[in-house]
Structure formats: C-alpha cells, structure tokens
Design a protein around this motif. Structure first.
Motif, PDB file in Angstrom:
ATOM      1  N   ASP A  32       2.033  -6.542  -8.056  1.00 54.91           N
ATOM      2  CA  ASP A  32       2.730  -5.785  -9.102  1.00 54.91           C
ATOM      3  C   ASP A  32       3.804  -6.637  -9.774  1.00 54.91           C
ATOM      4  O   ASP A  32       4.073  -6.469 -10.967  1.00 54.91           O
ATOM      5  N   GLY A  33       4.405  -7.547  -9.007  1.00 52.56           N
ATOM      6  CA  GLY A  33       5.403  -8.434  -9.602  1.00 52.56           C
ATOM      7  C   GLY A  33       4.810  -9.320 -10.673  1.00 52.56           C
ATOM      8  O   GLY A  33       5.429  -9.552 -11.720  1.00 52.56           O
ATOM      9  N   HIS A  34       3.603  -9.824 -10.445  1.00 51.88           N
ATOM     10  CA  HIS A  34       2.942 -10.668 -11.448  1.00 51.88           C
ATOM     11  C   HIS A  34       2.366  -9.848 -12.588  1.00 51.88           C
ATOM     12  O   HIS A  34       2.392 -10.281 -13.745  1.00 51.88           O
ATOM     13  N   ARG A  35       1.844  -8.669 -12.283  1.00 52.08           N
ATOM     14  CA  ARG A  35       1.181  -7.875 -13.312  1.00 52.08           C
ATOM     15  C   ARG A  35       2.161  -7.036 -14.117  1.00 52.08           C
ATOM     16  O   ARG A  35       2.077  -6.977 -15.344  1.00 52.08           O
ATOM     17  N   LEU A  36       3.107  -6.380 -13.427  1.00 46.98           N
ATOM     18  CA  LEU A  36       4.029  -5.447 -14.090  1.00 46.98           C
ATOM     19  C   LEU A  36       5.449  -5.987 -14.191  1.00 46.98           C
ATOM     20  O   LEU A  36       6.319  -5.310 -14.737  1.00 46.98           O
ATOM     21  N   HIS A  37       5.665  -7.199 -13.632  1.00 44.68           N
ATOM     22  CA  HIS A  37       6.985  -7.834 -13.653  1.00 44.68           C
ATOM     23  C   HIS A  37       8.031  -6.986 -12.934  1.00 44.68           C
ATOM     24  O   HIS A  37       9.197  -6.931 -13.349  1.00 44.68           O
ATOM     25  N   THR A  38       7.611  -6.301 -11.863  1.00 42.57           N
ATOM     26  CA  THR A  38       8.550  -5.540 -11.049  1.00 42.57           C
ATOM     27  C   THR A  38       9.199  -6.477 -10.030  1.00 42.57           C
ATOM     28  O   THR A  38       8.645  -7.519  -9.682  1.00 42.57           O
ATOM     29  N   PRO A  39      10.396  -6.134  -9.541  1.00 39.25           N
ATOM     30  CA  PRO A  39      11.080  -7.028  -8.591  1.00 39.25           C
ATOM     31  C   PRO A  39      10.324  -7.147  -7.274  1.00 39.25           C
ATOM     32  O   PRO A  39       9.686  -6.189  -6.818  1.00 39.25           O
ATOM     33  N   GLN A  70       3.754  -8.129  -4.407  1.00 37.78           N
ATOM     34  CA  GLN A  70       3.664  -9.397  -5.138  1.00 37.78           C
ATOM     35  C   GLN A  70       2.726  -9.276  -6.330  1.00 37.78           C
ATOM     36  O   GLN A  70       3.001  -9.809  -7.408  1.00 37.78           O
ATOM     37  N   SER A  83      -6.678 -17.575 -18.549  1.00 38.26           N
ATOM     38  CA  SER A  83      -5.729 -16.473 -18.739  1.00 38.26           C
ATOM     39  C   SER A  83      -6.433 -15.172 -19.088  1.00 38.26           C
ATOM     40  O   SER A  83      -5.921 -14.090 -18.804  1.00 38.26           O
TER      41      SER A  83
END
Length: 710
Positions: free
Chosen positions: A103-110, A101, A6
C-alpha cells in the motif's frame, strides 16, 4: 525491443494483493499438528512469486522481507523444521507488513519501518532455530555413484535488451550456479545448475519475458554409471519440492507453471545395464524443449484434496482484468438500450398485427435479445460473497485471541453473488456485526462450560437468494440478547418503551443512536456507536435488518438486500395521471375488493379482508396528494405487497403492465424524496417514480404521521 516496465506496475500490485490474500487464507486453514504438504508448497510459491515480481520492479523492501520469509518456509516445507503455532503467527505478521509495504508503494500511505524490522528479526530468529522435524528420515550412506541433487537447465532467451538479460541473470543466479553464453544470432543463453524446478525459472522469467518465447531444456547430469534406478528415483522424488510428482507420474494440478505452461516432464531414467539407452538419453536431453511437453498434459493426476473446501481464487488463465469504469459504462449503455427498446415496443403496440406481422415479430425478437444482453451484462458486476467472507477468518482469529475466547468461524453460501456496488458497501456493516457477536454474543470458555456448552463458540456467516433479494445471516450460539437489560437501558435513555413490547421491537432498540448495554467501554465496543450506522447504511442500500434471539441459545441477525441497484423488474401502476413503478419482488397479488371486505377503523384508516386476514389499506393518492380517478377502493385495484414479513394493501386506480426498468438515482439528480427509492424513463420518454415499498409498509400503521412523508 526494451519493454517499459512501468505500465505493468498496477498488474503487479493487483497480483501481489491476490497472492497475499491466498497466503493468509492458507495460513488460517493450515493444521499445525499435521500440515498439508500441498498447502506449505502453495504458501512458499506465493512468497516466491511476490519476491520475484518485487525484484523485477526494483521494490527492494518487499524483496528483503519475502527473502527471509521464503527461507523459513523453505526449511519447513523440506522437513528440516516442524511447523509450530508461532511460525503461523509470524507468517501472518509478515503478510500484514507486506500488505502495508504494498500500500505504501501503490497508495503512498505511511509504512511503519519499526514493524518491518521487527518482523524481519522475528523471521530470521525462527529460521535459525535448530528445531528438528517430528520424524527424521533415516540417513542414507553416500556412494561414489550418488549425484549431488542438482539439476541442469539450458535456458535460451529471445532477443532481449542487455539490461533485461542482466536482471534475469542476477535473479536466476539466486537459484543456483549460472553460466552465461551468446548464441550465433546474438541471443543470450543460460546454463543453470539448481535444486529448484522449472516452475521457479518460469516464474522469474515471466515478469520480463513472454513465457512462450522461452526455450527451456533439461540436460542430463550423470556422475556414475553404477547408480541404481531405485536410488535415482528416490533422489528425484526428494528434489520435487512440491512442484513435481515422482517420475513416471503426471504432475499435480497446482504445479503447472503458474498458468503459463503445461507440466514439465523429466527425462526418462538411464538404464544402468544398457549403454545404448544412456547414450540415447543424453542425445535426447538437448532436444527436449519445454513446448514439447504440452502433449503430456492430457492425462493429469488430480492432486489429493482434504475435506475442507479449497476454492482456487486465482483464475488468470480464464479471466481478464477490466476497469470498473468500463463495466459501469457498458451497463449504462445497456440501460439506455433497454429504454430505447421499450420505446420501440410502445410505438409498435398500436400497429395492426395482420398488416405488420413481420415488423412485430422482429420487435419481439429484439425484446428477447435485449433482455438476454441485459442479464449477461449485469452478471459482470456480480461478485461472489466470498469477496466479503474471506476478510473475516483473520479478524475472528485475532479478536477471539485478544478477548480470551474460543471461536469457530464457518461460512455458507460464499458463492452467492451480489452486485459489486452493494458488496463493497456491506463490508463495514458486516464487520461491526461480527465484532459484536464475538464481544457481546459468545461467552468466555468458563461460562460456556458452566452452561453445558462446548468451550468453543460458533460464529457463522451465510448468504442465499430469496426471491429478488439476497439474505445474509450473522449467527452465533452465545448467550443471546438480554431483554430486561435492553429495556432498562432504553428507559434510562428516555426512549418511549413499555414492558409488554414484543421481542421483535425490543431487539430493534439496539439500533437506536448511542445505545449500548456494555458494562465497560473497550477498544472493541461499548460506546454505543455502530449499530445505528449499520442499520442506516443497510437501509440506504434498499435493504432491511431483522433480529432473532433466544436467551442462552444465541442470536441471528438477518440482512435483506436487493441483488442489484441498476435494473429491476417492475409493475407499472397508475394513480390519476401519474405512473409509478412497484418492484415486482414485493408484489404478492392484485385484486378488486368487494365493498363488504373494506372496514373503517376509527382514527386509523381502513383495512381490507383478504382470505380471512385484515391488512392495512394504503391509498397512494393520499400519500402523494394526487387527484385520483377512484376514491372508493371497491372501484379501483388493490395490490397486496409484502416486505420484512409484513403485508399491506396498496390502493391504486389501475394496473398498466409489467416491464423491466432502468433505475436512475433520484437523490443525485434532484433530492431525496420519502417513499421513493428512484426513478426511471418510460417508453414514451416520461419519468416514472419507483416506490420504496419497505418504507410504505413501515409507515402503514401511522398514515397520518406527516414526518414520514415530508
């Protein structure tokens, strides 16, 4: 010992973003009609690295997309399929999806799952296309002595947890057939038969293990003693996949194990006529470990380069990642050191040089060392303009295609450096200016041809240093600004304009809030929102905007910005009992004027004659309501200042000296003050205000306008 993966997530996110940016850069530069093999291999390696990293961290959605992308890229780079424009479009769409994708994992954006599915279907359909390469190589008849094309590697792992060994076995198994065994010391060892190269093995293992702890050996695969050397050489060359040069040559610069290892050197060819040579080769195969090839890296063959600039933005081997907060803390500490050094210099200034010669020499040495340290630390925050420029090729390509225009995008001075704080804030203004140039500036191909121009317009971005500033130019060869239309629109909006306004002032009208000459509102522009924000943002950074335009020939917008907002060289001036700082970049000269050179203009203040030119005289004591020592300019000092191509004379009581000052934000600590850009701490601990020279010169024509200073 089990490694907590992690802690490496942020490193993976940063490296993946760099790989995606490099992939986009290569895709935009690729020549579809004659693609560079090196570029195709680089794009493939970027996709493969992203896939390997995502699989290691269990990010399956990235792995699924990159796997399909990798499959199509592999067919193209092997020559099984010709590269076409729709392939490039699909790869760029895949890059956008991967970024979303990530940004979705890093910033939790849709994440738009429909867009992800569409891209996967598109890539899969293109992969199944049976398109043939432009020139198919003639088939070579197989002989009983031909080899299968596989290579065999023995991979010895260090002491590793069973979970990591299983993960490596699963990922390496994707490269070919793998066998697993255990050494006497309980370390795992793999035997891998694959058509891939050692770089792929290293890339996969490096996400879990230190590459220096690996021991990779290539074992000889001999299936027939009658195979000719020429046939074997041809097969080896076909198995390079862009990672290896042909045998008996060194390996290209870009195939060095992702910065971890020197190039892998294949075994010498077995001599078909010498049984002893073959037996000797087999014995040496087991002893050729990967660390032994470092000696072979001393004589590299440079890879062939095209005329275009291919600057390698990924330099992990010579750089480290440091959080910006640590850099800011270091700069703040150096700033305090500069202030302390100024205090020491001021305290020792009154000492007798004869009695304290050694002390004063030491202080002088401290001053030089402090300045060198400050310049070195400030350079850490400096970033190349390529950080900004690299964002635009894709945007220009997409917007020009959307508007049905042909635009050639060129950049100059991408290596010019600017402070990181400014470089991040200049992105949005430049984006708006580039979009405006494409939408309003460059004409449609038919209109350009009718005007005797080429169908393709040119849009250029350039950056360069000028004194203590950086000048950024956005230039196009379009139709230029329409003076009559701008004046008509200004009158329609009730702006105070006249038909005899000079061009420079007419062009500045486009920065008025809500001003737009577009005939229709589109999703690109036309609402009159943006240009006023562009100028406001640039002005807030201590910069200025100038426009030059010629009807039918194009428009150039010049942005001038200070190199840094942290530390500057300044001239200390005195008015009454107050000390002010003038940024040295604006100072032209200082003089004590003759009474005959000072003229009074009724209702508009005074001017001073300097070498035949009359410059407006700005008495600083009137602006800040200070009780001065001198009211007559002939008794004081006049400092000639220049900003945005205009000059003015600033009347002060005295010049104190030149020094380096640390800029402190006045607005965040007190409030915004007109005519003041910041503050600093002097050597005696007092506070001096830094004068906003550009604002002073802009207001010099209307000195009595209270709104400027209130």
């Amino acid at each position: 010992m089990t490694i907590d993966m992690s802690q490496f997530f942020q490193v993976f996110f940063d490296e993946t973003e760099e790989l995606l940016a490099e992939m986009e850069k290569l895709l935009l530069a690729v020549d579809v009609s004659a693609p560079d093999e090196e570029d195709l291999n680089a794009i493939f390696r970027a996709a493969h690295s992203i896939k390997g990293g995502a699989a290691t961290f269990g990010i399956t959605d990235l792995t699924e997309v990159t796997h399909v992308l990798e499959t199509l890229l592999d067919r193209i780079r092997k020559g099984e399929m010709a590269l076409m424009a729709e392939h490039v479009d699909a790869f760029l769409s895949a890059k956008d999806v991967l970024k979303m994708q990530l940004d979705g994992h890093r910033l939790h954006t849709p994440v738009d799952l429909d867009a992800v599915a569409d891209v996967r279907i598109l890539l899969e359909s293109l992969s199944q296309d049976e398109a043939q390469p432009p020139q198919a190589a003639p088939a070579v008849a197989a002989t009983p002595g031909d080899v299968s094309g596989d290579r065999r590697f023995r991979i010895e792992l260090p002491q590793t947890s069973a979970r990591d060994v299983d993960a490596l076995a699963a990922e390496l198994g994707l490269l070919g057939e793998i066998q697993r065994d255990v050494l006497p010391d309980q370390r795992a060892v793999f035997t891998l038969s694959t058509q891939e190269g050692v770089d792929d093995i290293i890339a996969i293992c490096s996400f879990i293990l230190d590459p220096q702890d690996l021991k990779i050996t290539e074992e000889a695969v001999i299936k027939g003693v009658h195979q000719s050397i020429d046939d074997r050489s041809r097969n080896e060359e076909e198995q390079g996949y862009g990672f290896f040069e042909p045998l008996h040559s060194t390996i290209a610069e870009n195939a060095q194990g992702y910065g971890f290892f020197a190039p892998f050197v294949p075994l010498p060819l077995p001599d078909a006529n010498s049984k002893d040579a073959s037996e000797q080769d087999e014995e040496k195969a087991h002893a050729l470990a990967i660390e032994e090839v470092h000696a072979a890296a001393t004589d590299k063959k440079p890879a062939a380069k095209r005329d275009v600039d291919k600057t390698n933005v990924s330099a992990e081997s010579s750089s480290i990642r440091v959080g910006i907060e640590k850099v800011d803390q270091l700069i703040n500490l150096v700033g305090e050191l500069v202030i302390t050094q100024a205090m020491i210099e001021q305290r020792t200034g009154a000492l007798d040089p004869m009695q304290h010669e050694r002390l004063l020499n030491s202080v002088s040495q401290l001053t030089r060392n402090t300045r060198d340290l400050q310049e070195a630390v400030m350079s850490i925050r400096m970033m190349p303009m390529d950080y900004v420029f690299s964002r635009f090729p894709r945007m220009v390509r997409d917007l020009a295609s959307k508007l049905g225009k042909k635009v050639e995008f060129v950049t100059h001075g991408a290596a010019t450096e600017l402070d990181k704080g400014l470089i991040e804030r200049i992105v949005d203004p430049l984006t708006h200016l580039v979009r405006n140039s494409i939408d309003h500036g460059i004409e449609m191909p038919e209109a350009r041809l009718a005007a005797g121009k080429s169908a393709s317009g040119q849009l250029s971005l350039s950056a360069g240093h000028q004194g203590g500033n950086i000048i950024i130019e956005v230039s196009d060869d379009g139709g230029g600004l329409n003076r009559d239309r701008i004046l008509a629109k200004a009158k329609q909006q009730g702006l105070p304009v006249s038909d005899d306004l000079p061009d420079e002032e007419v062009w500045q009208l486009i920065f008025a809030p809500g001003f737009s000459t577009a005939e229709a509102v589109t999703d690109v522009s036309g609402r009159g929102v943006g240009m006023d924000v562009v100028k406001r943002n640039i002005t807030a950074m201590g910069g200025s905007v100038d426009i030059r335009s010629s009807k039918g020939y194009g428009t150039t917008i010049l942005i001038s910005l200070p190199l840094t907002l942290a530390i500057l060289d300044g001239m200390s001036i005195k008015v009454g009992d107050e000390i002010y700082i003038l940024p040295l970049g604006y100072v032209v000269e200082s003089l004590q004027p003759e009474l005959a050179d000072i003229k009074e203009i009724s209702g508009q203040g005074q001017v001073i004659k300097v070498r035949g030119d009359y410059l407006p005289l700005i008495p600083l004591y009137k602006i800040f309501s200070i009780e001065p020592r001198f009211v007559d300019p002939s008794e004081g000092i006049v400092v000639i200042l220049e900003s945005e191509g205009k000059k003015a004379a600033l009347f002060v009581d005295d010049l104190v000296g030149q020094q380096q000052v640390v800029v402190k934000n006045l607005e965040s600590n007190y409030r915004k003050v007109a005519g003041i850009s910041g503050a600093t701490i002097l050597g005696d601990g007092g506070v001096a205000l830094i004068i906003d020279v550009a604002a002073l010169l802009r207001s010099s024509r209307q000195l009595n306008d209270e709104s400027i200073y209130s």
